[in-house]
Write a protein that holds these residues in place. Sequence first.
Motif, PDB file in Angstrom:
ATOM      1  N   CYS A  21       0.845  -1.197   0.000  1.00 46.83           N
ATOM      2  CA  CYS A  21       0.000   0.000   0.000  1.00 46.83           C
ATOM      3  C   CYS A  21       0.883   1.250   0.000  1.00 46.83           C
TER       4      CYS A  21
ATOM      5  N   ASP B 107       0.422   7.230  -1.216  1.00 44.22           N
ATOM      6  CA  ASP B 107      -0.661   7.968  -1.852  1.00 44.22           C
ATOM      7  C   ASP B 107      -1.955   7.161  -1.857  1.00 44.22           C
ATOM      8  N   VAL B 108      -1.846   5.843  -2.090  1.00 46.06           N
ATOM      9  CA  VAL B 108      -3.020   4.977  -2.046  1.00 46.06           C
ATOM     10  C   VAL B 108      -3.581   4.927  -0.630  1.00 46.06           C
TER      11      VAL B 108
ATOM     12  N   ARG C  54      -5.786   7.872   0.092  1.00 45.64           N
ATOM     13  CA  ARG C  54      -7.129   7.785  -0.479  1.00 45.64           C
ATOM     14  C   ARG C  54      -7.998   6.796   0.297  1.00 45.64           C
TER      15      ARG C  54
ATOM     16  N   GLY D  22     -10.938   1.114  -7.952  1.00 41.25           N
ATOM     17  CA  GLY D  22     -10.193   1.636  -6.818  1.00 41.25           C
ATOM     18  C   GLY D  22     -11.039   2.408  -5.831  1.00 41.25           C
TER      19      GLY D  22
ATOM     20  N   VAL E 151      -3.811  10.084  -8.048  1.00 38.80           N
ATOM     21  CA  VAL E 151      -3.438   8.792  -7.458  1.00 38.80           C
ATOM     22  C   VAL E 151      -4.061   7.700  -8.319  1.00 38.80           C
TER      23      VAL E 151
ATOM     24  N   MET F  81      -5.569   4.881  -8.333  1.00 40.94           N
ATOM     25  CA  MET F  81      -6.290   3.877  -7.546  1.00 40.94           C
ATOM     26  C   MET F  81      -6.755   2.716  -8.424  1.00 40.94           C
TER      27      MET F  81
ATOM     28  N   TRP G 154      -3.787   0.392  -9.035  1.00 41.01           N
ATOM     29  CA  TRP G 154      -3.478  -0.363  -7.819  1.00 41.01           C
ATOM     30  C   TRP G 154      -4.487  -1.488  -7.613  1.00 41.01           C
TER      31      TRP G 154
END
Length: 351
Positions: free
Chosen positions: A159, A162-163, A166, A200, A334, A336, A339
């Motif tokens: 993680c 930045d993630v 959020r 995300g 970001v 997301m 990710w």
Amino acid sequence: MLPGQPTPGPKKRPNFSLRGIQQHNPFESFSKVVDLSGKLNFEGKAVLHSQGVDFNAGRKYNIKMGDFDSRCEIGRGQFGVVSKVFHRPTKVIMALKEIRLQLDELQLNQILMELNVLHEASSPYIVDFYGAFFIESCVYYCMEYMECGSLDNMFHVGCPEDVLARIAYSMVSGLKFLKDKFNIIHRDVKPTNVLVNSSGEIKLCDFGVSGKLNASLAKTRVGCENYMAPERIKSGASDQGYTVQSDIWSLGISLVEMTTGKYPYPLNGRPTTSVFLIMQDIINGPAPSVDTENYSEECRDFISRCLEKDPNDRPSYAQLLEHPYLVRYQNTHVDMTGWAQNALRSSPSSS
């Protein structure tokens, strides 16, 4: 018969008559709730039946088991399972949560609490609700399908800071919504109760043990002990109560877990799964901290504020949303989606 013994009289038969004997039927206490016609009736609030659910305010959700094609099981808990299903009338993939009904007032209250939150919640940080129905001994919730599952499924991809920002923003926003809209506290904040979709998006779920705040206080020790704030554990033996600040502690523990991929207790690496020893660490030990090498001072400060041992020293939801760590990443792109989709592709359970 021995000599000298009296001649026995007629043998008395045992009386099996139920007349005059108080018989207790466990269904009697719930006869106003479990209707003989096959309905689950929360008097004055909601009625669940095989064709859907009707709320007292006039809102109805017409949905039934025959509308679904089952795809696969995606989760299992103490009272039932969660399945991925296809709803043919709308052509929407949904999550179908089954709760096996027990004649227990606490469980009935939890079902009603979750129904109330889900059908009234209109927030991008709360999982969407599509309806509910009742068949025989099971209650079914129809909810938004979140492809990546819960946050604990994401540990394998790590993680980034930045993630994490959020995730924290979404969780705080969802918890603040519950407090502002319903005046309730979640009481079971942990990674398994935070869902992620392939875009995300981060959304809270599982509101069965949420509790109404009375003069800003809640009572009753429900939820997962591992994520309970120190004051909640200590209040289990008293009537002191606790506030939404206890959910902020649970948020902090969840964020620490996201940074390391493992639950931070017990302290000092002691190999124990004893809930008692873990609770002792939560009460008496220092709060967990975040790795200084991989996360900024702003990030570490945000989490440390959530994990103040004294609840009066923890910030409010509004103050957390104004923290420089969250503000910085609200104004920064970001990825997301990248990710989440990376986690979905590389998940051990993906097929």
